[in-house]
Design a protein around this motif. Structure first.
Motif, short mmCIF file in Angstrom:
data_model
loop_
_atom_site.label_atom_id
_atom_site.label_comp_id
_atom_site.label_asym_id
_atom_site.label_seq_id
_atom_site.Cartn_x
_atom_site.Cartn_y
_atom_site.Cartn_z
N ASP A 135 -0.25 -18.69 10.57
CA ASP A 135 0.90 -19.03 11.40
C ASP A 135 2.20 -18.81 10.62
OD1 ASP A 135 1.84 -20.52 13.98
OD2 ASP A 135 2.86 -21.58 12.34
N ASN A 162 -9.56 -16.14 18.16
CA ASN A 162 -10.31 -16.50 19.36
C ASN A 162 -11.43 -17.48 19.04
OD1 ASN A 162 -11.22 -16.00 22.24
ND2 ASN A 162 -13.02 -15.28 21.12
N LEU A 165 -9.93 -20.93 18.52
CA LEU A 165 -9.58 -21.57 19.80
C LEU A 165 -10.81 -22.02 20.57
CD1 LEU A 165 -6.79 -19.29 21.32
CD2 LEU A 165 -6.52 -21.55 20.30
N ARG A 171 -7.24 -29.20 16.46
CA ARG A 171 -6.45 -28.11 15.91
C ARG A 171 -4.97 -28.48 15.93
NH1 ARG A 171 -10.31 -25.70 18.91
NH2 ARG A 171 -9.08 -26.06 20.78
N ALA A 173 -0.94 -27.78 16.38
CA ALA A 173 -0.13 -26.89 17.21
C ALA A 173 0.58 -25.91 16.29
CB ALA A 173 0.88 -27.70 18.01
N PRO A 175 3.00 -22.75 16.58
CA PRO A 175 3.80 -21.98 17.55
C PRO A 175 3.79 -20.47 17.32
CG PRO A 175 5.21 -23.25 16.06
CD PRO A 175 3.82 -23.74 15.86
N LEU A 177 1.35 -18.68 16.11
CA LEU A 177 0.06 -18.21 16.62
C LEU A 177 0.09 -18.13 18.14
CD1 LEU A 177 -2.71 -19.97 14.49
CD2 LEU A 177 -2.26 -17.53 14.64
N SER A 178 0.70 -19.10 18.78
CA SER A 178 0.79 -19.10 20.25
C SER A 178 1.60 -17.91 20.74
CB SER A 178 1.41 -20.40 20.75
OG SER A 178 0.58 -21.50 20.43
N ALA A 179 2.71 -17.59 20.05
CA ALA A 179 3.52 -16.43 20.43
C ALA A 179 2.75 -15.14 20.21
CB ALA A 179 4.82 -16.43 19.62
N TRP A 180 1.98 -15.07 19.12
CA TRP A 180 1.15 -13.90 18.83
C TRP A 180 0.10 -13.71 19.92
CZ3 TRP A 180 -3.77 -14.19 15.69
CH2 TRP A 180 -4.20 -12.92 15.27
N ALA A 181 -0.48 -14.83 20.37
CA ALA A 181 -1.49 -14.75 21.44
C ALA A 181 -0.91 -14.13 22.70
CB ALA A 181 -2.05 -16.14 21.73
N GLN A 182 0.35 -14.41 22.98
CA GLN A 182 1.00 -13.81 24.14
C GLN A 182 1.11 -12.29 23.97
OE1 GLN A 182 1.98 -15.43 27.03
NE2 GLN A 182 0.86 -17.13 26.15
#
Length: 199
Positions: A135, A162, A165, A171, A173, A175, A177-182
């Motif tokens: 991250d 994946n 998740l 886990r 939070a 952020p 990683l979440s933006a990368w997932a998008q």
């Protein structure tokens, strides 16, 4: 080109996703590993047979495919740029895989050999710690793992993400990683072989 393995295998899916990015045609022959020992002495998949040559080790196969098809966007030709991609690929195969293995075998596979609660907790802690490092890297680059461009590092770490998740555990939070997932969600190869409901 023939790919031996199961499309549920995390390591086979790295190769399948790489093929999708490049547009490589292949024939997937289901294999669990033990039936390919004559090709891979470690009896593990994936195994690729291409032009009479045999390759194993998923990250090596991904590198081979990118090099063969001159996909310098996925694996740069310039030595330092390439090294920045490969260091994250090697980190995935060594540090990250080692961290998640016990927890994943216990919590997803239900392995009778992985039931020690203290070891499970330690594996989860290590796994989350390393995902926090990823991250931080993504926060630094602001887009993809190795910099401005999507590379093989995003493929091999995308599959690991994946799995993280998909494992039933606590886990933090993260952020970046979440933006990368998008961003990953915009790639058809990720939808087919990454975020496909298989850990």
């Amino acid at each position: 080109m023939i790919i031996l393995g199961k499309d549920t295998s995390i390591n086979v899916r790295k190769v399948l996703w790489t093929c999708a990015e490049i547009g490589v045609s292949y024939q997937l022959k289901p294999s669990s590993g033990t039936d390919v020992q004559h090709l891979n002495p470690h009896a593990m998949v994936p195994v690729v047979v291409d032009g009479g040559e045999v390759l194993w080790e998923s990250n090596t196969i991904c590198r081979y495919l990118a090099s063969k098809h001159a996909r310098h966007d996925l694996l740069p030709a310039q030595p330092m740029a390439r090294a920045h991609v490969e260091k994250w690929m090697d980190w995935q195969a060594t540090e990250l895989n080692t961290a998640w293995r016990y927890a994943f075998m216990a919590l997803v596979r239900g392995s009778a050999a992985h039931t020690d609660l203290t070891t499970i907790a330690a594996s989860i802690r290590d796994w989350n710690r390393l995902m926090q490092l990823l991250d931080a890297q993504l926060s630094h680059t602001g887009r993809w793992v190795a910099g401005d461009n999507f590379t093989l590092a995003d493929i091999v770490l995308g599959l690991a993400f994946n799995r993280w998740l998909s494992t039933p555990m606590e886990r933090p939070a993260l952020p970046a990683l979440s933006a990368w997932a998008q961003l990953l969600g915009e790639r058809p190869g990720w939808l087919l072989h990454g975020a496909n409901g298989t850990p």
